[in-house]
Design a protein around this motif. Structure first.
Motif, PDB file in Angstrom:
ATOM      1  N   ARG A  51      -3.626   6.566   8.109  1.00 38.10           N
ATOM      2  CA  ARG A  51      -4.992   6.991   8.430  1.00 38.10           C
ATOM      3  C   ARG A  51      -5.877   6.957   7.187  1.00 38.10           C
ATOM      4  NH1 ARG A  51      -6.098  12.057  12.156  1.00 38.10           N
ATOM      5  NH2 ARG A  51      -5.441  10.471  13.633  1.00 38.10           N
ATOM      6  N   ALA A  52      -5.349   7.450   6.075  1.00 34.75           N
ATOM      7  CA  ALA A  52      -6.133   7.484   4.834  1.00 34.75           C
ATOM      8  C   ALA A  52      -6.506   6.075   4.376  1.00 34.75           C
ATOM      9  CB  ALA A  52      -5.351   8.209   3.736  1.00 34.75           C
ATOM     10  N   GLU A  53      -5.645   5.112   4.649  1.00 36.91           N
ATOM     11  CA  GLU A  53      -5.908   3.718   4.262  1.00 36.91           C
ATOM     12  C   GLU A  53      -6.663   2.948   5.344  1.00 36.91           C
ATOM     13  OE1 GLU A  53      -1.994   2.249   3.309  1.00 36.91           O
ATOM     14  OE2 GLU A  53      -1.796   3.644   1.641  1.00 36.91           O
ATOM     15  N   LYS A 107      14.158  17.683  10.986  1.00 37.55           N
ATOM     16  CA  LYS A 107      12.900  18.282  10.524  1.00 37.55           C
ATOM     17  C   LYS A 107      12.356  17.538   9.311  1.00 37.55           C
ATOM     18  CE  LYS A 107      13.606  22.931  12.347  1.00 37.55           C
ATOM     19  NZ  LYS A 107      13.837  24.359  12.022  1.00 37.55           N
ATOM     20  N   GLU A 108      13.246  17.121   8.413  1.00 39.85           N
ATOM     21  CA  GLU A 108      12.819  16.347   7.245  1.00 39.85           C
ATOM     22  C   GLU A 108      12.257  15.000   7.663  1.00 39.85           C
ATOM     23  OE1 GLU A 108      16.236  16.283   4.658  1.00 39.85           O
ATOM     24  OE2 GLU A 108      16.094  18.445   4.288  1.00 39.85           O
ATOM     25  N   VAL A 109      12.892  14.358   8.627  1.00 39.32           N
ATOM     26  CA  VAL A 109      12.388  13.072   9.117  1.00 39.32           C
ATOM     27  C   VAL A 109      11.007  13.263   9.746  1.00 39.32           C
ATOM     28  CG1 VAL A 109      12.741  11.240  10.825  1.00 39.32           C
ATOM     29  CG2 VAL A 109      14.646  11.987   9.391  1.00 39.32           C
ATOM     30  N   ALA A 110      10.815  14.344  10.479  1.00 40.08           N
ATOM     31  CA  ALA A 110       9.508  14.614  11.094  1.00 40.08           C
ATOM     32  C   ALA A 110       8.429  14.731  10.017  1.00 40.08           C
ATOM     33  CB  ALA A 110       9.564  15.884  11.937  1.00 40.08           C
ATOM     34  N   THR A 111       8.735  15.419   8.934  1.00 40.60           N
ATOM     35  CA  THR A 111       7.784  15.549   7.826  1.00 40.60           C
ATOM     36  C   THR A 111       7.497  14.185   7.215  1.00 40.60           C
ATOM     37  OG1 THR A 111       8.514  17.805   7.358  1.00 40.60           O
ATOM     38  CG2 THR A 111       7.412  16.634   5.565  1.00 40.60           C
ATOM     39  N   ASP A 112       8.541  13.371   7.048  1.00 45.67           N
ATOM     40  CA  ASP A 112       8.357  12.024   6.495  1.00 45.67           C
ATOM     41  C   ASP A 112       7.465  11.170   7.392  1.00 45.67           C
ATOM     42  OD1 ASP A 112      10.096  12.734   4.423  1.00 45.67           O
ATOM     43  OD2 ASP A 112      11.834  11.767   5.360  1.00 45.67           O
ATOM     44  N   ILE A 113       7.673  11.242   8.692  1.00 48.47           N
ATOM     45  CA  ILE A 113       6.874  10.447   9.632  1.00 48.47           C
ATOM     46  C   ILE A 113       5.424  10.931   9.625  1.00 48.47           C
ATOM     47  CG2 ILE A 113       6.574   9.756  12.050  1.00 48.47           C
ATOM     48  CD1 ILE A 113       9.030   8.463  10.711  1.00 48.47           C
ATOM     49  N   GLN A 114       5.222  12.233   9.513  1.00 47.97           N
ATOM     50  CA  GLN A 114       3.858  12.752   9.411  1.00 47.97           C
ATOM     51  C   GLN A 114       3.162  12.204   8.175  1.00 47.97           C
ATOM     52  OE1 GLN A 114       4.363  17.009   9.563  1.00 47.97           O
ATOM     53  NE2 GLN A 114       4.672  17.024  11.784  1.00 47.97           N
ATOM     54  N   GLN A 115       3.892  12.110   7.062  1.00 42.69           N
ATOM     55  CA  GLN A 115       3.319  11.548   5.839  1.00 42.69           C
ATOM     56  C   GLN A 115       2.956  10.071   6.027  1.00 42.69           C
ATOM     57  OE1 GLN A 115       2.332  13.356   3.198  1.00 42.69           O
ATOM     58  NE2 GLN A 115       2.963  15.041   4.523  1.00 42.69           N
ATOM     59  N   LEU A 116       3.794   9.353   6.762  1.00 40.87           N
ATOM     60  CA  LEU A 116       3.485   7.958   7.079  1.00 40.87           C
ATOM     61  C   LEU A 116       2.175   7.862   7.862  1.00 40.87           C
ATOM     62  CD1 LEU A 116       6.910   6.453   8.160  1.00 40.87           C
ATOM     63  CD2 LEU A 116       5.331   5.427   6.525  1.00 40.87           C
ATOM     64  N   TYR A 121      -5.257   1.323  11.060  1.00 41.80           N
ATOM     65  CA  TYR A 121      -5.169   1.881  12.405  1.00 41.80           C
ATOM     66  C   TYR A 121      -3.977   1.334  13.185  1.00 41.80           C
ATOM     67  CZ  TYR A 121      -9.696   3.449  10.921  1.00 41.80           C
ATOM     68  OH  TYR A 121     -10.700   4.014  10.191  1.00 41.80           O
ATOM     69  N   ILE A 122      -3.586   0.122  12.895  1.00 40.28           N
ATOM     70  CA  ILE A 122      -2.396  -0.428  13.545  1.00 40.28           C
ATOM     71  C   ILE A 122      -1.157   0.305  13.039  1.00 40.28           C
ATOM     72  CG2 ILE A 122      -0.966  -2.492  13.796  1.00 40.28           C
ATOM     73  CD1 ILE A 122      -3.628  -4.103  13.653  1.00 40.28           C
ATOM     74  N   GLY A 123      -1.104   0.539  11.734  1.00 40.91           N
ATOM     75  CA  GLY A 123       0.006   1.304  11.166  1.00 40.91           C
ATOM     76  C   GLY A 123       0.037   2.722  11.705  1.00 40.91           C
ATOM     77  N   GLU A 124      -1.122   3.332  11.830  1.00 44.24           N
ATOM     78  CA  GLU A 124      -1.186   4.690  12.373  1.00 44.24           C
ATOM     79  C   GLU A 124      -0.680   4.706  13.820  1.00 44.24           C
ATOM     80  OE1 GLU A 124      -4.304   8.362  13.148  1.00 44.24           O
ATOM     81  OE2 GLU A 124      -5.063   6.502  12.266  1.00 44.24           O
ATOM     82  N   GLN A 125      -1.099   3.722  14.597  1.00 44.88           N
ATOM     83  CA  GLN A 125      -0.642   3.644  15.989  1.00 44.88           C
ATOM     84  C   GLN A 125       0.872   3.449  16.037  1.00 44.88           C
ATOM     85  OE1 GLN A 125       0.571   0.726  17.760  1.00 44.88           O
ATOM     86  NE2 GLN A 125       0.835   1.978  19.573  1.00 44.88           N
ATOM     87  N   PHE A 126       1.411   2.640  15.140  1.00 48.09           N
ATOM     88  CA  PHE A 126       2.852   2.401  15.086  1.00 48.09           C
ATOM     89  C   PHE A 126       3.628   3.698  14.880  1.00 48.09           C
ATOM     90  CE2 PHE A 126       6.577   1.530  12.333  1.00 48.09           C
ATOM     91  CZ  PHE A 126       7.344   0.804  13.233  1.00 48.09           C
ATOM     92  N   SER A 153       0.868  -1.171   0.000  1.00 48.38           N
ATOM     93  CA  SER A 153       0.000   0.000   0.000  1.00 48.38           C
ATOM     94  C   SER A 153       0.907   1.223   0.000  1.00 48.38           C
ATOM     95  CB  SER A 153      -0.864  -0.006   1.261  1.00 48.38           C
ATOM     96  OG  SER A 153      -0.029   0.118   2.407  1.00 48.38           O
ATOM     97  N   LYS A 154       0.314   2.395  -0.099  1.00 43.83           N
ATOM     98  CA  LYS A 154       1.115   3.620  -0.038  1.00 43.83           C
ATOM     99  C   LYS A 154       1.860   3.693   1.299  1.00 43.83           C
ATOM    100  CE  LYS A 154       1.135   8.612  -0.266  1.00 43.83           C
ATOM    101  NZ  LYS A 154       0.415   9.853  -0.390  1.00 43.83           N
ATOM    102  N   PHE A 155       1.180   3.318   2.378  1.00 41.91           N
ATOM    103  CA  PHE A 155       1.803   3.330   3.699  1.00 41.91           C
ATOM    104  C   PHE A 155       3.044   2.457   3.714  1.00 41.91           C
ATOM    105  CE2 PHE A 155       2.050   1.387   8.027  1.00 41.91           C
ATOM    106  CZ  PHE A 155       2.484   2.527   8.710  1.00 41.91           C
TER     107      PHE A 155
END
Length: 183
Positions: free
Chosen positions: A115-117, A101-110, A120-125, A10-12
């Protein structure tokens, strides 16, 4: 023995795979910073960035373990370019802060992708990593401020690191499991 079929990507999970690369690359960049500090006889700064390197390696390995645990194929990537040449200490710390800061942006995208997919387990991770990035950015910002306030007196920076132990919070018990064990 038959190989089991892995989960579809998936995208995630594509972003997780990319983040493994980013974490390993960050680890290598921190080694380059540590070596630079070592060559300049700044042992506390060197020690700090050697530890940062191991931490980034552990983050990559936690991502790998999560992908293994969720039955996804993992590819171990090479790392990208690493900068080794700097003119002064401020440059190194600014690079480290920008990297965090770049890593923080990457993690936010994750987290957004999970969430979009409705994963919920991935989001919690991703939540531990989001919290970790707040801490990393704060610590690197503080170190940059200390370097700037020292106005070229690197012994003051060294003393501060020795006294305050920035980044030595110890292993967070909430950190996800690390493939092969945390170093």
């Amino acid at each position: 023995m038959a190989l089991t079929k892995k989960q579809p990507r998936s995208k995630f999970y594509e972003l997780l795979q990319a983040q493994i690369h980013n974490e390993f690359n960050a680890s290598q960049q921190y080694i380059a910073l540590a070596v630079w500090f070592d060559a300049e006889d700044l042992p506390q700064l060197a020690k700090h960035f050697y530890k940062q390197s191991v931490e980034e390696r552990n983050h990559a390995m936690a991502l790998i373990q999560y992908m293994l645990d969720t039955d996804h194929h993992v590819e171990i990537p090479g790392t990208g370019d690493v900068r080794n040449t700097f003119s002064d200490v401020t440059e190194l710390i600014e690079l480290a802060l920008q990297q965090e800061k770049e890593v923080a942006t990457d993690i936010q995208q994750l987290a957004k992708a999970a969430r979009a997919e409705e994963d919920y387990i991935g989001e919690q991770f991703t939540q531990w990593f989001l919290k970790e990035q707040v801490e990393e950015i704060s610590q690197m910002s503080t170190l940059l401020n200390i370097v700037k306030r020292a106005n070229g007196n690197l012994f003051e920076v060294e003393n501060h690191l020795h006294r305050e132990s920035i980044g030595d919070g110890g292993a967070d018990s909430g950190m996800p499991p690390v493939a092969g064990g945390a170093l």
